[in-house]
Design an enzyme around this catalytic site. Structure first.
Site, PDB file in Angstrom:
ATOM      1  N   SER A 133       0.820  -1.202   0.000  1.00  0.00           N
ATOM      2  CA  SER A 133       0.000   0.000   0.000  1.00  0.00           C
ATOM      3  C   SER A 133       0.858   1.258   0.000  1.00  0.00           C
ATOM      4  O   SER A 133       1.985   1.249   0.504  1.00  0.00           O
ATOM      5  CB  SER A 133      -0.894   0.028   1.251  1.00  0.00           C
ATOM      6  N   CYS A 146       3.022   7.208   3.128  1.00  0.00           N
ATOM      7  CA  CYS A 146       3.736   8.480   3.110  1.00  0.00           C
ATOM      8  C   CYS A 146       5.037   8.365   3.898  1.00  0.00           C
ATOM      9  O   CYS A 146       5.044   7.859   5.021  1.00  0.00           O
ATOM     10  CB  CYS A 146       2.863   9.588   3.697  1.00  0.00           C
ATOM     11  N   ALA A 186       1.495   8.478  -1.801  1.00  0.00           N
ATOM     12  CA  ALA A 186       0.709   9.464  -2.541  1.00  0.00           C
ATOM     13  C   ALA A 186       1.630  10.499  -3.167  1.00  0.00           C
ATOM     14  O   ALA A 186       2.374  11.180  -2.468  1.00  0.00           O
ATOM     15  CB  ALA A 186      -0.285  10.144  -1.602  1.00  0.00           C
ATOM     16  N   TYR A 201      -8.868  13.399   1.492  1.00  0.00           N
ATOM     17  CA  TYR A 201      -8.149  14.250   0.555  1.00  0.00           C
ATOM     18  C   TYR A 201      -9.099  14.701  -0.562  1.00  0.00           C
ATOM     19  O   TYR A 201     -10.284  14.392  -0.532  1.00  0.00           O
ATOM     20  CB  TYR A 201      -6.902  13.530   0.035  1.00  0.00           C
ATOM     21  N   ARG A 225       1.485  -1.075   7.232  1.00  0.00           N
ATOM     22  CA  ARG A 225       2.309  -1.141   8.447  1.00  0.00           C
ATOM     23  C   ARG A 225       3.046  -2.468   8.584  1.00  0.00           C
ATOM     24  O   ARG A 225       4.183  -2.508   9.061  1.00  0.00           O
ATOM     25  CB  ARG A 225       1.445  -0.877   9.682  1.00  0.00           C
TER      26      ARG A 225
END
Length: 361
Positions: free
Chosen positions: A26, A29, A61, A186, A328
């Protein structure tokens, strides 16, 4: 007869792209860029997950406009000069058997903030932040956050064009898959949710109007993104808040996006408004992926507290999702797929340099 390969380690075909298994990295950031440029940190961070056996390695992103960054340290893809280092990273990912991918994003009203370890508060212009920031309506995310400037028609068109231009840059860099970020509060999500979108024009009010920006961005990107490469959209399937975006609307959105050329929905949740109660538990978002997959008849990725190979296998075996995306757990364990394959008796050869560590004999 040999036993069937675990679902987790069966290949998946998306258009002309073949994923070697059902495990994706995934977007995470890193807050480690200067002026949007990738660097050696990103090479090692992303490259190690490809070495570790993931099928899909996606960047964090990447902002399509400088004002679309979450923080001054965000990755960017708004200018051609940012392509060169990304190309080096994507070559390395592909050389090690994974599909290089990029998430395209605009932070909207959550822009110009500090990294989490510095509190995530609004960053002043003296500290490298910027003004104005933009959103569908002049509503701040929370007390103490910057009030965004409402995007006008010209601003909306600039955003749509920026996503298409960013897709072309990602292609030049060597990405074989892109994901559009319409989750976590967002910009694209802000237009979707009635909690952040109070517009009275063709981009606000009804479901059809609130989903218009997402459709326009998908159409603009799909027009320049090669037909043989997949396009994903990450959504927050629910705001977890009364009067907000919810799973019913998410199913309807997926039904809109599929005929426009979207190949998979990446099903996350939350982020639209602060201080909501989320029933966090292992696999708590899987039901969203399952329902969207079933009712919109589109492949989905399940995310959220999926850490155990047997847990991931069960989700796939029961047809609740088509891929497992992890974040994570990959930060804790870059070689999770290799270990999972060893545990499950699946074929996933490690790099020769690491072969002795994963030998099962």
């Amino acid at each position: 007869m040999p036993s069937a390969s675990p679902h987790l380690f069966t290949p998946l075909q998306l258009r002309d792209v073949r994923l070697r298994n059902r495990i994706g990295v995934s977007p995470m950031c890193q807050y480690s860029s200067l002026d949007g440029f990738a660097n050696d940190w990103h090479l090692v961070h992303l490259g190690s997950r490809a070495v570790g056996g993931a099928a899909l390695v996606m960047t964090e992103a990447a902002a399509v406009l400088p004002e679309g960054r979450i923080s001054p340290q965000d990755l960017g893809i708004w200018k051609d000069e940012q392509i060169e280092m990304l190309a080096r990273i994507f070559r390395f990912i592909a050389e090690h058997g994974a599909v290089p991918a990029m998430q395209l994003a605009h932070a909207g009203r959550k822009a110009s903030t500090s990294p989490p370890w510095k509190g995530g508060e609004a960053v002043s212009e003296d500290e490298g932040g910027w003004r104005p920031i933009y959103g569908p309506s002049a509503l701040a995310f929370d007390e103490g956050n910057i009030v965004p400037q409402e995007l006008d028609q010209a601003g909306i068109q600039r955003v749509v064009t920026a996503f298409a231009d960013a897709a072309l840059r990602a292609l030049k860099a060597g990405a074989q898959l892109i994901e559009l970020h319409a989750a976590h509060g967002y910009l694209m999500h802000e237009f979707l949710s009635p909690l952040s979108n109070r517009r009275a024009d063709q981009y606000g009010g009804s479901f059809e109007n609130r989903t218009r920006l997402a459709r326009e961005i998908v159409q603009a990107v799909r027009a320049v993104w090669p037909e043989h490469y997949p396009l994903l959209v990450r959504i927050s399937a629910t705001d977890w808040a009364d009067g907000g975006w919810d799973i019913d609307q998410s199913v309807a959105l997926a039904q809109q996006l599929k005929p426009l050329g979207v190949d998979m929905i990446d099903c996350s949740s939350g982020g639209s408004v602060p201080r909501v109660k989320i029933p966090i538990a292992p696999g708590y978002q899987v039901p969203f992926a399952e329902r969207i997959r079933r009712e919109a008849e589109i492949p989905t990725a399940a995310v959220g507290m999926i850490t155990d190979p047997e847990q991931a296998e069960e989700i796939l075996e029961e047809g609740r999702a088509d891929m497992i995306f992890m974040a994570r757990e990959f930060l804790r364990h870059p070689y999770w797929p290799l270990d999972a394959a060893a545990q499950m008796g699946a074929e996933l050869p490690p790099p020769m340099q690491y072969g002795r560590a994963f030998h099962r004999g």
